[in-house]
Design a protein around this motif. Sequence first.
Motif, PDB file in Angstrom:
ATOM      1  N   ALA A 266      -0.522   8.435  -2.869  1.00 57.87           N
ATOM      2  CA  ALA A 266      -0.020   9.620  -3.573  1.00 57.87           C
ATOM      3  C   ALA A 266       0.950  10.384  -2.680  1.00 57.87           C
ATOM      4  O   ALA A 266       0.571  10.830  -1.604  1.00 57.87           O
ATOM      5  CB  ALA A 266      -1.192  10.512  -3.962  1.00 57.87           C
TER       6      ALA A 266
ATOM      7  N   ILE B 128      -5.680  16.884  -5.044  1.00 53.77           N
ATOM      8  CA  ILE B 128      -5.180  16.840  -3.676  1.00 53.77           C
ATOM      9  C   ILE B 128      -4.365  18.099  -3.401  1.00 53.77           C
ATOM     10  O   ILE B 128      -4.453  18.694  -2.338  1.00 53.77           O
ATOM     11  CB  ILE B 128      -4.332  15.574  -3.458  1.00 53.77           C
ATOM     12  N   ALA B 129      -3.575  18.495  -4.395  1.00 48.65           N
ATOM     13  CA  ALA B 129      -2.798  19.717  -4.214  1.00 48.65           C
ATOM     14  C   ALA B 129      -3.708  20.920  -4.084  1.00 48.65           C
ATOM     15  O   ALA B 129      -3.374  21.901  -3.434  1.00 48.65           O
ATOM     16  CB  ALA B 129      -1.847  19.903  -5.389  1.00 48.65           C
TER      17      ALA B 129
ATOM     18  N   PHE C 193       2.546  13.337 -10.272  1.00 48.88           N
ATOM     19  CA  PHE C 193       2.109  14.661  -9.859  1.00 48.88           C
ATOM     20  C   PHE C 193       2.702  15.802 -10.681  1.00 48.88           C
ATOM     21  O   PHE C 193       1.970  16.649 -11.171  1.00 48.88           O
ATOM     22  CB  PHE C 193       2.447  14.874  -8.376  1.00 48.88           C
ATOM     23  N   LEU C 194       4.003  15.832 -10.839  1.00 50.15           N
ATOM     24  CA  LEU C 194       4.648  17.018 -11.417  1.00 50.15           C
ATOM     25  C   LEU C 194       4.072  17.388 -12.777  1.00 50.15           C
ATOM     26  O   LEU C 194       3.667  18.521 -13.014  1.00 50.15           O
ATOM     27  CB  LEU C 194       6.158  16.790 -11.522  1.00 50.15           C
TER      28      LEU C 194
ATOM     29  N   ALA D  76      -4.957   0.589  -4.941  1.00 44.99           N
ATOM     30  CA  ALA D  76      -4.821  -0.430  -3.908  1.00 44.99           C
ATOM     31  C   ALA D  76      -5.525  -1.711  -4.332  1.00 44.99           C
ATOM     32  O   ALA D  76      -4.948  -2.792  -4.297  1.00 44.99           O
ATOM     33  CB  ALA D  76      -5.397   0.083  -2.595  1.00 44.99           C
TER      34      ALA D  76
ATOM     35  N   PHE E  52       1.782   2.948  -3.267  1.00 46.12           N
ATOM     36  CA  PHE E  52       0.778   3.482  -4.174  1.00 46.12           C
ATOM     37  C   PHE E  52      -0.080   4.574  -3.548  1.00 46.12           C
ATOM     38  O   PHE E  52      -1.085   4.970  -4.120  1.00 46.12           O
ATOM     39  CB  PHE E  52      -0.060   2.326  -4.727  1.00 46.12           C
TER      40      PHE E  52
ATOM     41  N   LEU F 194       0.782  -1.239   0.000  1.00 47.66           N
ATOM     42  CA  LEU F 194       0.000   0.000   0.000  1.00 47.66           C
ATOM     43  C   LEU F 194       0.813   1.288   0.000  1.00 47.66           C
ATOM     44  O   LEU F 194       0.513   2.185  -0.776  1.00 47.66           O
ATOM     45  CB  LEU F 194      -0.961   0.000   1.197  1.00 47.66           C
TER      46      LEU F 194
ATOM     47  N   ASN G 178      -0.509   8.128  -9.657  1.00 46.17           N
ATOM     48  CA  ASN G 178       0.078   8.985  -8.632  1.00 46.17           C
ATOM     49  C   ASN G 178       1.020  10.048  -9.163  1.00 46.17           C
ATOM     50  O   ASN G 178       1.610  10.789  -8.393  1.00 46.17           O
ATOM     51  CB  ASN G 178       0.856   8.132  -7.626  1.00 46.17           C
TER      52      ASN G 178
ATOM     53  N   SER H 153      -4.447  13.524  -8.403  1.00 49.05           N
ATOM     54  CA  SER H 153      -3.250  13.966  -7.684  1.00 49.05           C
ATOM     55  C   SER H 153      -3.205  15.491  -7.605  1.00 49.05           C
ATOM     56  O   SER H 153      -2.757  16.051  -6.613  1.00 49.05           O
ATOM     57  CB  SER H 153      -1.989  13.421  -8.340  1.00 49.05           C
ATOM     58  N   VAL H 154      -3.677  16.170  -8.628  1.00 48.14           N
ATOM     59  CA  VAL H 154      -3.667  17.627  -8.604  1.00 48.14           C
ATOM     60  C   VAL H 154      -4.790  18.152  -7.719  1.00 48.14           C
ATOM     61  O   VAL H 154      -4.654  19.183  -7.071  1.00 48.14           O
ATOM     62  CB  VAL H 154      -3.786  18.192 -10.030  1.00 48.14           C
TER      63      VAL H 154
ATOM     64  N   PHE I 207      10.453  15.445  -5.287  1.00 46.27           N
ATOM     65  CA  PHE I 207       9.784  16.743  -5.465  1.00 46.27           C
ATOM     66  C   PHE I 207       8.511  16.848  -4.637  1.00 46.27           C
ATOM     67  O   PHE I 207       8.300  17.812  -3.917  1.00 46.27           O
ATOM     68  CB  PHE I 207       9.455  16.952  -6.946  1.00 46.27           C
ATOM     69  N   ASP I 208       7.666  15.822  -4.785  1.00 49.47           N
ATOM     70  CA  ASP I 208       6.354  15.901  -4.151  1.00 49.47           C
ATOM     71  C   ASP I 208       6.426  16.173  -2.654  1.00 49.47           C
ATOM     72  O   ASP I 208       5.630  16.934  -2.117  1.00 49.47           O
ATOM     73  CB  ASP I 208       5.589  14.578  -4.360  1.00 49.47           C
TER      74      ASP I 208
ATOM     75  N   ILE J  19      -6.449   6.498  -3.059  1.00 53.33           N
ATOM     76  CA  ILE J  19      -5.657   5.285  -2.954  1.00 53.33           C
ATOM     77  C   ILE J  19      -6.487   4.047  -3.231  1.00 53.33           C
ATOM     78  O   ILE J  19      -5.946   2.967  -3.488  1.00 53.33           O
ATOM     79  CB  ILE J  19      -4.984   5.167  -1.569  1.00 53.33           C
TER      80      ILE J  19
ATOM     81  N   PHE K 217       0.423  18.451 -12.605  1.00 53.20           N
ATOM     82  CA  PHE K 217       0.277  19.753 -11.982  1.00 53.20           C
ATOM     83  C   PHE K 217       0.600  20.863 -12.955  1.00 53.20           C
ATOM     84  O   PHE K 217      -0.086  21.884 -13.023  1.00 53.20           O
ATOM     85  CB  PHE K 217       1.218  19.809 -10.778  1.00 53.20           C
TER      86      PHE K 217
ATOM     87  N   ILE L 175       1.997  13.359  -2.690  1.00 51.90           N
ATOM     88  CA  ILE L 175       1.663  14.693  -2.228  1.00 51.90           C
ATOM     89  C   ILE L 175       0.634  14.647  -1.112  1.00 51.90           C
ATOM     90  O   ILE L 175       0.653  15.486  -0.212  1.00 51.90           O
ATOM     91  CB  ILE L 175       1.175  15.623  -3.355  1.00 51.90           C
ATOM     92  N   ALA L 176      -0.246  13.675  -1.170  1.00 50.37           N
ATOM     93  CA  ALA L 176      -1.199  13.573  -0.074  1.00 50.37           C
ATOM     94  C   ALA L 176      -0.465  13.237   1.220  1.00 50.37           C
ATOM     95  O   ALA L 176      -0.774  13.775   2.284  1.00 50.37           O
ATOM     96  CB  ALA L 176      -2.242  12.509  -0.381  1.00 50.37           C
TER      97      ALA L 176
ATOM     98  N   LYS M  81      -0.671  29.365 -13.671  1.00 47.65           N
ATOM     99  CA  LYS M  81      -1.799  28.885 -14.458  1.00 47.65           C
ATOM    100  C   LYS M  81      -2.494  30.015 -15.206  1.00 47.65           C
ATOM    101  O   LYS M  81      -2.902  29.874 -16.354  1.00 47.65           O
ATOM    102  CB  LYS M  81      -2.805  28.185 -13.549  1.00 47.65           C
TER     103      LYS M  81
ATOM    104  N   VAL N 186      -3.774  -3.263  -7.393  1.00 48.79           N
ATOM    105  CA  VAL N 186      -2.444  -3.807  -7.134  1.00 48.79           C
ATOM    106  C   VAL N 186      -2.524  -5.072  -6.311  1.00 48.79           C
ATOM    107  O   VAL N 186      -1.755  -6.011  -6.513  1.00 48.79           O
ATOM    108  CB  VAL N 186      -1.577  -2.746  -6.430  1.00 48.79           C
TER     109      VAL N 186
ATOM    110  N   ALA O 290      -0.888   2.196 -12.231  1.00 44.13           N
ATOM    111  CA  ALA O 290      -0.707   2.666 -10.861  1.00 44.13           C
ATOM    112  C   ALA O 290       0.301   3.804 -10.791  1.00 44.13           C
ATOM    113  O   ALA O 290       0.117   4.770 -10.046  1.00 44.13           O
ATOM    114  CB  ALA O 290      -0.272   1.519  -9.959  1.00 44.13           C
ATOM    115  N   PHE O 291       1.378   3.726 -11.566  1.00 43.73           N
ATOM    116  CA  PHE O 291       2.352   4.808 -11.538  1.00 43.73           C
ATOM    117  C   PHE O 291       1.778   6.077 -12.133  1.00 43.73           C
ATOM    118  O   PHE O 291       2.053   7.182 -11.672  1.00 43.73           O
ATOM    119  CB  PHE O 291       3.627   4.402 -12.297  1.00 43.73           C
TER     120      PHE O 291
ATOM    121  N   LEU P 212      -7.031  11.656  -0.147  1.00 45.54           N
ATOM    122  CA  LEU P 212      -6.013  10.608  -0.086  1.00 45.54           C
ATOM    123  C   LEU P 212      -6.684   9.250  -0.099  1.00 45.54           C
ATOM    124  O   LEU P 212      -6.311   8.350  -0.851  1.00 45.54           O
ATOM    125  CB  LEU P 212      -5.160  10.751   1.181  1.00 45.54           C
TER     126      LEU P 212
ATOM    127  N   TYR Q 293       1.132  16.420   2.605  1.00 44.54           N
ATOM    128  CA  TYR Q 293       0.183  17.301   3.287  1.00 44.54           C
ATOM    129  C   TYR Q 293      -0.269  16.706   4.603  1.00 44.54           C
ATOM    130  O   TYR Q 293      -0.326  17.373   5.626  1.00 44.54           O
ATOM    131  CB  TYR Q 293      -1.033  17.561   2.410  1.00 44.54           C
TER     132      TYR Q 293
END
Lengths: 305, 294, 540
Positions: free
Chosen positions: A130, B247-248, B229-230, B273, A128, A125, B227, B244-245, A243-244, B269, B233, A132-133, C103, B276, B223-224, B265, A136
């Motif tokens: 995230a 969440i930001a 992000f960069l 989850a 996988f 788990l 998640n 993922s964004v 980064f995240d 997930i 975003f 960034i979560a 943005k 996988v 799965a990759f 989150l 935070y």
Amino acid sequence: MSTTLEARGPEGDGAGGTSWRRSYHLRAWSFTAPGVVWVFAFTIFPLAHTLYLSLQSTGLGGNRFVGLRNFVRLWSDYRFWSALRLTLTFVAVSVVVTLVVGTVLALAVNRGVRGTRVFRTLSILPMFAAPIALGYLGLTIFYQQGGPINNVLAAVGLRPVPWLSDGRWALVSILAVDVWQWTPFVFLVVLAALQNVPAELLEAARIETSSSWPVLTRITFPLIRGPLGTVIILRIVEAFKVFDIPFTLTNGGPGVATRSLTYDVYTTGLRNQNFGYAASIAVVMLVLVMVVAIVFYRSYGSTYE
Amino acid sequence: MTDRDGIRRLGGVPARSDRLKDVVASAILVLAAVWVLFPFYWAAITSLKQPVDVFRLSFVPWVQFSPTLSNWRSELFYRGSAIFGGLGNSFLIGLGACLVAMALGTLAGYGLARFRYRGWRNRDISLYFLSQRFLPPAATILPFFYFAQRLDLLDTRIILIAANATFTMPFAVLLMRDAFHGIPIEMEEAARVDGASSLQILLRISLPLTAPTLVAAGIISFAFTWNEFLFAFVLSYSRAVPMSVLIAGTQDVMGVQFWYVSTRLLLAILPPAIVVLIVQRYIVTGLTLGAVKG
Amino acid sequence: MAKRCSTYAVLAGFLLVGTAGVSQAAASMDELEKSTAEKAFAAAPKGKPNPAWKGQTFTIATLAAGPRGAISGPLYFWKPYFEKLTGATYRVVEIAFGDMQAKIETDFASGASQYDAVVGGQFMMGDYVANDWIIPVDKYLNDPSYPKMDLDSIAPAYKALDRWGDHWYAFNNDHDGMILYYRRDLFSDKKWQDQFQVKYKYALPNPPKTWQQLLDVASFFNSVEWNGPGKEHQGVSLHLKVGEQGFFDFLSIAAPYVVSAAPGGNPKKVTRYNNVFWFDPTDMKPLVNTAPFVKALETEIALYKAGSSAQLSWALGEAWNAFLGGQAAMCYSFGDVTPLAESAANSVIKGKVAASPTPGSTEVWDFQGKKWVKASGVNLVGNVDGASWSGVISRKAKNPDLVAYFLAWQGTPEINHWNTTWGFTGINPGTKYDFFAPFGTAKVEDYVNAGYDRQDAIDYVNAYQKQDFEYPLQLPYLRIPGTPAYLESLDVHLSEALSGHVSAQEALNRIASDWDEITDRLERDKQVKFYREAIGYTGG
């Protein structure tokens, strides 16, 4: 290798001649070409553009060619060196810690006590979730006053740790999140490798000596060296990209204490709109990664024959 | 000998030192399990807390704070369209990237497994694909942004599918290559004698035989991407925003809204989850790109 | 009947989640919110909406905070009213705060521009105007078909932000600024007054008038157990985390040391040495590493030490929480603190929150003579720290008239004032309609009805009124092209000084050197021109 269809290679049995050879190679490339072209278009070509950007300076009207000036500035820019130092430290510590913890866990689980199957499943788990979560969420976990970690520390009589307001502890915090997330990776790989070690070998060793340390160091570790090496390299390249976590947990702070190279590229390029300079940082990152890649190719390239 | 947990054990009666080691091992396992699960537990209770409770420490619902469903309600109803949009985008981008990566990757994997290349050796081609994983996204993010802007592809799922397909193609190439190596050549030779083309052989004979690896590689790719992000975003801002964004996006001008981070989150997930856990048998092989057999 | 309904609501809430009290209060607040909104809607000027607008829609981008969050909240709230008024509607796109600049610029610069309007920070104005991304809105301001905003009622500093050069670009909306909040009960407690007098040899200033006094008070409260034995007692709470707008504190502290009145008849006139802050207007040389700034940073470092060491990791939420949760005696921040203090869900100090405008200084730096001079009295400099989120119209908007109608409507006194009294909107007071008689037209009852404690509301509103309308000088607001880059450098290096990594002077030197690079990269002569336009410098 008998799995190669044209087992005797493009020479064939000599009967086909050049046209057969040509059609062989045509067929061969028709399979790999799409992938190769795609990677070229979406990787090599952008890389070339990054290189080109790194020779420019971004102003109000667009880009201006300035040759190597960005790199000269980078050389004397303490913020770059700080980010480099931070990133390399992060990689080193993260790899070592995940390696040690993951291996210990794998050894423990390999004993086969009850519940290992469940644990192995659970351990997937974190990889996988995230990042960034996690970053935070980590803010609340690492709160100096009223965070669960400091709360537990206080309960055992220790002083509260300034997890996010002190430069050094902030680094520990982002490492903690990264280690939490990636130890399972090391764990699973080492476990799989341990399980490939023939039981008979270990039993034979057991007869020789009842203490487990020499068994571990003389027999087990050498046998799992391959997978261990792969895991180390993969962890290095992943940790390098971090980064995240600094983005969410510390904003690269306090000051620049947790600013990674990727964070620098992002802020310089996409927040401050200084694309040329950001590209030069990216080029440096690329060079560093290529060094690692070359080491990898030399040591493990043959497995990809 | 393998015990019922599927873990191989050494034979014989455990000695007392062995039993001690077992106890230590169990203790380590328990501690590790707590360590792995704690953040999820923390996310779960934070999602049930009122904002003011988030700043105060509390571990146990009902005992130390009054749980509330208002965060979940707000997310699923008020922001429902944004949340489900985000989940939808993540799903579509993941699926798209997975399909592209698998399609191109399978073809390349087959080629690498069955042909001997000249000029560029098999090993070089494999490493060419593998080096994708080494590449820092920072090195390509700026041009991606620049070209996406010029080509009006910003904030589209297409560009994110393209980026993520690139990142996950190595898994497809190397895993499928491994899988094809494992299929005996004899199966294909019969069809070849009948005059089938290489492509037909691939599709009708070899591919079905590699189904487990196919699924595993596809899922790792998915799965990759989920998640990532960069790139998400930077390249998306309204229509193509994945989870993922989102969440930001919980960070607003007053700071992070932790209660929403937690709900997102947990929502985010769930799909990886579940998926996988289905293919956990192949996880190790997958994640090490075939270098280690799980 | 209404009472019985709310009782059932209470029981239901109790059964469901055990938060009965909050549930009942929320129900009656909702009714009040709705009824006052209806009144405001009825009274607000409506101009004459174009019937051709029926069924049309536009896209408005803003801060990501949700339907009940800051700045985006009012956009969601007023949508049904707008639809009723014009038959048109709009789509709200939320952008994460940290990425707004990137943005928005991306969208404006791209071909497939999606945003018709942006309710963004005023610090982006320079980039907008320099790139010709937004349209001037002068023509809508006196056109009777558009809702009439009362421009004269807007505080001069905010009015200046809505303009650039000779034109209006932004519509009246939010008015950000930072003020001092402090615990009224502590300051009026004789025990602490006596102890302070003994220790510092002057009476406890209620409120502190200078930053030096504030530092003394903060150090004092940091050292005595005013919160009960064994409990946290911090002197001040500041949000100093890097990347979380912590640099505004520094700007406010530096302002009274740096900004001096111009000699002669017009003290607000911008000369080379007066009413300047960031750069020398003749050559864009950064002023940030000169003596007054060093003194300000050293003061801020001392203030940091008069509070929790965790402040370096505090974003706004955590810093406010330290004050609202009763641990800190003072807090210097934006206009969200009192509104939050009045809700039981967020604070334990309702009824104890006093507020005062930003402290000043007894001495000011003379840039020409390069020395300190004594101010006559206290040099008071107001600020518009923050973003002051306001609406601008994209040049690529398909229906700019419709967008202008909406933004003007939101800026009318009735709607804008309603937004300021209801805390969830994140809109802060800044026009005469928000302040009390005899100066303005607002009534204390507006706030009391919205749930505020009477004295808290009075202190809060008066503090802003004094700062916006009575303070003789204002801190110039930075909004030239490249502002995010300048501010990022400021933010990061300040954090280095606060964390003790480098000395104050060294940190400021680094900022100055970064700023020179940025200015050169963006072409110095162009920047000089923009800077002068932004601050209103015409020579001298």
